[in-house]
Design a protein around this motif. Structure first.
Motif, PDB file in Angstrom:
ATOM      1  N   PRO A   1       0.806  -1.228   0.000  1.00 36.14           N
ATOM      2  CA  PRO A   1       0.000   0.000   0.000  1.00 36.14           C
ATOM      3  C   PRO A   1       0.834   1.270   0.000  1.00 36.14           C
ATOM      4  CG  PRO A   1      -0.184  -1.164   2.105  1.00 36.14           C
ATOM      5  CD  PRO A   1       0.504  -2.084   1.155  1.00 36.14           C
ATOM      6  N   GLU A   2       2.068   1.196   0.535  1.00 34.28           N
ATOM      7  CA  GLU A   2       2.908   2.398   0.536  1.00 34.28           C
ATOM      8  C   GLU A   2       3.373   2.783  -0.862  1.00 34.28           C
ATOM      9  OE1 GLU A   2       5.526  -0.965   2.351  1.00 34.28           O
ATOM     10  OE2 GLU A   2       3.417  -0.350   2.339  1.00 34.28           O
ATOM     11  N   ASN A   3       3.126   1.912  -1.845  1.00 34.58           N
ATOM     12  CA  ASN A   3       3.464   2.243  -3.225  1.00 34.58           C
ATOM     13  C   ASN A   3       2.414   3.133  -3.891  1.00 34.58           C
ATOM     14  OD1 ASN A   3       5.949   0.903  -3.449  1.00 34.58           O
ATOM     15  ND2 ASN A   3       4.927  -1.058  -3.774  1.00 34.58           N
ATOM     16  N   PHE A   4       1.314   3.406  -3.179  1.00 30.69           N
ATOM     17  CA  PHE A   4       0.249   4.257  -3.712  1.00 30.69           C
ATOM     18  C   PHE A   4       0.045   5.443  -2.782  1.00 30.69           C
ATOM     19  CE2 PHE A   4      -0.727  -0.161  -4.823  1.00 30.69           C
ATOM     20  CZ  PHE A   4      -0.824  -0.072  -6.205  1.00 30.69           C
ATOM     21  N   ALA A   5      -0.233   6.603  -3.374  1.00 30.48           N
ATOM     22  CA  ALA A   5      -0.580   7.761  -2.548  1.00 30.48           C
ATOM     23  C   ALA A   5      -1.940   7.559  -1.902  1.00 30.48           C
ATOM     24  CB  ALA A   5      -0.566   9.029  -3.391  1.00 30.48           C
ATOM     25  N   ARG A   6      -2.896   6.975  -2.656  1.00 30.65           N
ATOM     26  CA  ARG A   6      -4.212   6.657  -2.131  1.00 30.65           C
ATOM     27  C   ARG A   6      -4.727   5.375  -2.761  1.00 30.65           C
ATOM     28  NH1 ARG A   6      -3.167   9.729   1.141  1.00 30.65           N
ATOM     29  NH2 ARG A   6      -4.288  11.571   1.928  1.00 30.65           N
ATOM     30  N   ILE A   7      -5.339   4.541  -1.937  1.00 27.63           N
ATOM     31  CA  ILE A   7      -6.080   3.376  -2.397  1.00 27.63           C
ATOM     32  C   ILE A   7      -7.526   3.599  -1.996  1.00 27.63           C
ATOM     33  CG2 ILE A   7      -6.411   0.882  -2.183  1.00 27.63           C
ATOM     34  CD1 ILE A   7      -3.406   0.715  -1.430  1.00 27.63           C
ATOM     35  N   LEU A   8      -8.425   3.658  -2.976  1.00 28.09           N
ATOM     36  CA  LEU A   8      -9.842   3.880  -2.716  1.00 28.09           C
ATOM     37  C   LEU A   8     -10.549   2.532  -2.666  1.00 28.09           C
ATOM     38  CD1 LEU A   8     -10.471   6.898  -5.115  1.00 28.09           C
ATOM     39  CD2 LEU A   8      -9.532   6.894  -2.791  1.00 28.09           C
ATOM     40  N   ILE A   9     -11.195   2.248  -1.558  1.00 33.74           N
ATOM     41  CA  ILE A   9     -11.754   0.925  -1.308  1.00 33.74           C
ATOM     42  C   ILE A   9     -13.133   1.088  -0.673  1.00 33.74           C
ATOM     43  CG2 ILE A   9     -10.834   0.626   1.029  1.00 33.74           C
ATOM     44  CD1 ILE A   9     -10.396  -2.049  -1.615  1.00 33.74           C
ATOM     45  N   PRO A  10     -14.095   0.214  -0.998  1.00 31.22           N
ATOM     46  CA  PRO A  10     -15.433   0.367  -0.414  1.00 31.22           C
ATOM     47  C   PRO A  10     -15.656  -0.432   0.868  1.00 31.22           C
ATOM     48  CG  PRO A  10     -15.528  -1.217  -2.190  1.00 31.22           C
ATOM     49  CD  PRO A  10     -14.095  -0.758  -2.111  1.00 31.22           C
ATOM     50  N   TYR A  11     -14.601  -1.056   1.395  1.00 25.63           N
ATOM     51  CA  TYR A  11     -14.754  -1.963   2.523  1.00 25.63           C
ATOM     52  C   TYR A  11     -14.304  -1.305   3.825  1.00 25.63           C
ATOM     53  CZ  TYR A  11     -14.915  -5.031  -1.514  1.00 25.63           C
ATOM     54  OH  TYR A  11     -15.225  -5.593  -2.727  1.00 25.63           O
ATOM     55  N   SER A  12     -15.224  -1.189   4.779  1.00 27.37           N
ATOM     56  CA  SER A  12     -14.966  -0.425   5.999  1.00 27.37           C
ATOM     57  C   SER A  12     -13.881  -1.029   6.872  1.00 27.37           C
ATOM     58  CB  SER A  12     -16.259  -0.286   6.811  1.00 27.37           C
ATOM     59  OG  SER A  12     -16.753  -1.557   7.198  1.00 27.37           O
ATOM     60  N   ASP A  13     -13.634  -2.340   6.763  1.00 22.01           N
ATOM     61  CA  ASP A  13     -12.604  -2.927   7.617  1.00 22.01           C
ATOM     62  C   ASP A  13     -11.194  -2.549   7.172  1.00 22.01           C
ATOM     63  OD1 ASP A  13     -12.601  -4.410   5.308  1.00 22.01           O
ATOM     64  OD2 ASP A  13     -12.436  -6.359   6.307  1.00 22.01           O
ATOM     65  N   ARG A  14     -11.075  -1.827   6.055  1.00 25.39           N
ATOM     66  CA  ARG A  14      -9.760  -1.340   5.609  1.00 25.39           C
ATOM     67  C   ARG A  14      -9.528   0.124   5.998  1.00 25.39           C
ATOM     68  NH1 ARG A  14      -8.821  -4.792   1.075  1.00 25.39           N
ATOM     69  NH2 ARG A  14      -9.525  -6.842   1.791  1.00 25.39           N
ATOM     70  N   ALA A  15     -10.426   0.671   6.804  1.00 24.50           N
ATOM     71  CA  ALA A  15     -10.370   2.104   7.101  1.00 24.50           C
ATOM     72  C   ALA A  15      -9.065   2.531   7.742  1.00 24.50           C
ATOM     73  CB  ALA A  15     -11.550   2.492   8.008  1.00 24.50           C
TER      74      ALA A  15
END
Length: 345
Positions: A120-134
């Motif tokens: 995940p540190e390879n992306f500035a933002r990861i947009l995800i619809p799953y709340s457990d990844r908040a």
């Protein structure tokens, strides 16, 4: 406040319409605040799909230069000819290119969806619809990006004021069986009867569209129904109409019913600020994380989830009384998530 400096975006595509629509939604969100110049890079794999994870692993560990890894993983691509300010993409096949081109151009990158084994540190933002990844690094939990702007759509008639009967328009979005949802012939027979709601009272008109995955025999059933039904005013057969009709039908609708096999269709209806109902067959085995996402939407009264069974129309009528469409424009949340990583004035 709108920034008038154009933003140069590299949109990386894997050719899949669903993934492209998510990226398109991000462009729409950004355009609400500033001019955007888009250059598209469509990828074609050099090797089989099962090697995508290996290339993401190589991107994580920087064992090859960005250009060397691009040339190894993909074929016949052309790099941007203009300055790049931001890179966006959706879908696992695009992750490697998203990472290494952000590294090459030294710009922020946004990825829609599950990043698999990419760090995940390879992306500035990861947009995800799953709340457990908040709480995960660089993740933002949002509705799946949908390229609809409810501010530019007709406002639907209210379903809650019953003092005077009114004629409503419902849209029925038809998907197909998948690995997680198995619709039987009996299920389709029940679903097609949804279009009979309003035949007696004349208070509901129906607009129906199939999708790219809808089986021919199911599309044929709806085409036949359209020829005989009083309430079914328009049937869009994807086999002949192609893409592009769903937005028009959503705008015309006062409420939307969709088969649940496509969470993208369901969420697009919610983003259109329409009362939304999803229909799921008794035989299903969806992932827990997907089930939780849909349940959370139902908990907010944006969505009603209904099992396909007898007396479906009365269940839909009851569910419509409980729904409260979202009031905000989902594009604003998207724009905020992306703009927070921009390093230009």
């Amino acid at each position: 406040m709108t920034d008038h400096r154009p933003l140069n975006v590299l949109l990386i595509s894997d050719g899949r319409p669903g993934h492209f629509r998510q990226s398109e939604a991000l462009i729409m969100a950004l355009e609400r605040h500033r001019p955007v110049n888009v250059e598209r890079l469509e990828l074609r794999r050099r090797f089989a799909k099962n090697l995508d994870g290996r290339f993401r692993w190589l991107a994580n560990h920087r064992w090859l230069s960005p250009l060397a890894l691009m040339r190894t993983a993909y074929r016949n691509f052309s790099l941007p000819t203009e300055k790049v300010d931001l890179i966006i993409s959706a879908g696992g096949q695009t992750a490697t290119a998203n990472i290494v081109l952000a590294r090459l151009y030294k710009v922020p990158n946004v990825f829609c969806g599950s990043h698999r084994n990419a760090k995940p540190e390879n992306f500035a933002r990861i947009l995800i619809p799953y709340s457990d990844r908040a709480d995960a690094a660089n993740h933002v939990v949002l509705l799946k990006p949908s390229p609809v702007d409810p501010d530019k759509m007709r406002k639907p008639l209210s379903l809650t004021n019953d003092s005077q009967p009114k004629k409503l328009t419902g849209a029925l979005l038809i998907g197909a069986s998948t690995g997680e949802y198995s619709f039987s012939d009996e299920d389709w027979a029940q679903i097609i009867q949804v279009t009979e709601m309003g035949e007696t009272t004349g208070l509901v008109d129906w607009l129906v569209t199939t999708s790219p995955r809808t089986p021919d025999k199911v599309a044929d059933l709806f085409a036949e129904k359209a020829r005989s039904s009083i309430a079914l005013k328009e049937f869009v057969d994807f086999r002949t109409a192609g893409p592009g009709s769903i937005a028009r039908l959503m705008e015309a609708a006062d409420f939307i019913v969709s088969t649940e096999d496509s969470s993208s269709m369901v969420i697009e209806a919610i983003c259109a600020r329409r009362p939304t109902i999803s229909l799921a067959p008794p035989k299903r085995s969806l992932r827990e994380i997907e089930d939780k996402m849909l349940t959370e939407l139902a908990d907010r009264h944006w969505l009603a989830r209904i099992d396909v069974e007898k007396d479906l129309n009365s269940k839909i009528t009851s569910a419509l009384r409980t729904l409260v469409p979202m009031t905000e424009n989902h594009l604003e949340a998207l724009a905020e998530a992306v703009e927070s990583v921009l390093n230009i004035d």
